[in-house]
Design an enzyme around this catalytic site. Structure first.
Site, short mmCIF file in Angstrom:
data_model
loop_
_atom_site.label_atom_id
_atom_site.label_comp_id
_atom_site.label_asym_id
_atom_site.label_seq_id
_atom_site.Cartn_x
_atom_site.Cartn_y
_atom_site.Cartn_z
N ASN A 112 0.84 -1.20 0.00
CA ASN A 112 0.00 0.00 0.00
C ASN A 112 0.88 1.25 0.00
OD1 ASN A 112 -2.57 -1.31 0.19
ND2 ASN A 112 -2.16 -1.72 2.35
N CYS A 147 -4.55 -7.13 -4.72
CA CYS A 147 -5.07 -5.94 -5.38
C CYS A 147 -5.50 -6.36 -6.78
CB CYS A 147 -4.01 -4.84 -5.44
SG CYS A 147 -4.55 -3.39 -6.37
N GLY A 148 -6.80 -6.35 -7.04
CA GLY A 148 -7.32 -6.83 -8.31
C GLY A 148 -6.86 -6.00 -9.50
N ASN A 149 -6.91 -4.68 -9.39
CA ASN A 149 -6.40 -3.85 -10.48
C ASN A 149 -4.89 -4.02 -10.62
OD1 ASN A 149 -8.90 -2.63 -11.21
ND2 ASN A 149 -8.73 -1.24 -9.48
N ASN A 200 -8.73 -10.17 1.00
CA ASN A 200 -8.51 -9.01 1.84
C ASN A 200 -9.88 -8.49 2.29
OD1 ASN A 200 -9.34 -8.02 -0.63
ND2 ASN A 200 -7.77 -6.44 -0.78
N ASN A 259 -11.04 -2.14 3.70
CA ASN A 259 -11.42 -1.25 2.61
C ASN A 259 -12.91 -0.99 2.74
OD1 ASN A 259 -8.79 -1.46 1.00
ND2 ASN A 259 -9.41 -3.60 1.14
N GLU A 287 -9.52 2.97 0.38
CA GLU A 287 -8.68 1.78 0.54
C GLU A 287 -7.83 1.88 1.80
OE1 GLU A 287 -6.78 -0.44 -2.51
OE2 GLU A 287 -7.53 0.90 -4.07
N ARG A 288 -7.80 0.79 2.53
CA ARG A 288 -7.00 0.68 3.73
C ARG A 288 -5.53 1.01 3.42
NH1 ARG A 288 -6.04 -5.39 5.86
NH2 ARG A 288 -5.64 -5.49 3.64
N CYS A 325 -10.85 0.09 -7.37
CA CYS A 325 -10.34 -0.98 -6.52
C CYS A 325 -10.94 -2.28 -7.03
CB CYS A 325 -10.72 -0.75 -5.06
SG CYS A 325 -10.26 -2.11 -3.96
N THR A 362 -10.57 -5.63 -6.06
CA THR A 362 -11.21 -6.49 -5.06
C THR A 362 -12.43 -5.80 -4.47
OG1 THR A 362 -9.65 -5.67 -3.39
CG2 THR A 362 -9.11 -7.77 -4.47
#
Length: 316
Positions: A95, A104-106, A189, A222, A246-247, A255, A257
């Protein structure tokens, strides 16, 4: 929210240590990352290094940092290779505040696009590759317009409470008068999804401030705020708008996910009126989310969308 700037002495020390480091800037629907190629795992990136690189005013700028490393060079990667021997490459994701994140999906799309563009994997349209993450191995397929990722199974964080009440927590964000009920979803996550009634509420949120979640998750979460479309489903595809805090980062343009978690929550709330296919509109564009049977018998989520590499550079 992303941590404030480092004090000048730590900032200067970290910048000197990073001198000569080569990097690439990339993004997926506006969710942006600094990528560092480190095939043999030789580069030590401390939280201070990550904060310097992702700082939007004093560094390159990004929501997070992705280290491109061979799985065999990391302890987590070697453990993962036992179950997924094809996962040659590992997405070491941090992060923007320097903390380590599971997934992280993206970022996965951008990571695989980097591998393909740099010739580290051969991936024609329709082809697939398996990569490692701290949330496990992920299979990514190249499509005509980007990449589609099997994100693995999703789940309620507190399934008994979620099924009983359709909400398991309350969230208060700047711009809302009262706390709103929320549903907690795991995509490897943690996510907390809040439904709002109209676009005006969504647009009026100040997500530079960290939303208050009660009860507070032990490791943070998140938080996704969503407005379902009206009608919710057209021609078999559901649609919703989303903004996210986002955390460890703050508000981001997208985001991956979080989009999966948001679609899962809205589908749960909609019941029979929902769908297995969704389009999630985010400030940085739109991503696709589809719920499919997984090879392990669990329901998996497939995330699809574009990825771009913007520029290469070298730290002075």
């Amino acid at each position: 929210m992303t941590s404030p700037h480092l004090d000048p002495e730590r900032q200067s020390a970290a910048q000197q240590q990073l001198s000569g480091l080569r990097f690439t800037k990339g993004h997926g629907t506006g969710n942006d990352f600094v990528l560092v190629e480190d095939q043999r795992g030789d580069i030590e990136l401390t939280p201070d290094h990550v904060r310097v690189l992702t700082d939007r005013h004093l560094g390159i700028g990004g929501d997070g940092l992705i280290r491109v490393v061979r799985s065999q060079e990391l302890l987590e990667g070697r453990d993962l290779l036992e179950a997924a021997p094809d996962a040659e490459w590992f997405m070491d994701y941090r992060n923007g505040d320097g903390s380590i994140a599971e997934m992280c999906g993206n970022g996965v799309r951008v990571f695989v696009h980097y591998l393909a563009q740099r010739g580290l994997v051969q991936l024609a349209e329709g082809g697939a590759v398996t990569i490692g993450t701290r949330a496990g191995a992920r299979t990514v397929r190249r499509t005509a317009h980007g990449y589609a990722i099997d994100m693995g199974p999703w789940s309620y964080i507190d399934e008994e409470l979620a099924l009983e009440r359709a909400a398991d927590s309350l969230v208060l964000a700047a711009g809302l008068q009262d706390p709103r009920p929320a549903l907690s979803i795991s995509m490897g996550n943690p996510h907390t999804v809040v439904a709002l009634a109209e676009d005006m509420e969504l647009d009026g949120l100040d997500l530079h401030q960290v939303p208050n979640v009660d009860p507070a998750p032990p490791h943070g979460t998140n938080v996704e705020f969503v407005v379902p479309a009206e009608p919710l489903v057209q021609e078999g595809v559901g649609r919703l708008r989303m903004r996210v805090h986002e955390r460890g980062v703050g508000e981001t343009q997208s985001c991956g996910t979080g989009a999966c978690a948001a679609a899962a929550a809205v589908r749960a709330w909609a019941g029979d009126a929902g769908s297995d296919q969704w389009i999630v509109d985010v400030p940085g564009g739109a991503v696709g989310v589809e719920f499919v049977p997984g090879p392990d018998g669990a329901e998996h989520v497939v995330l699809s969308g574009p990825a771009e590499l913007v520029f290469d550079g070298q730290m002075p």
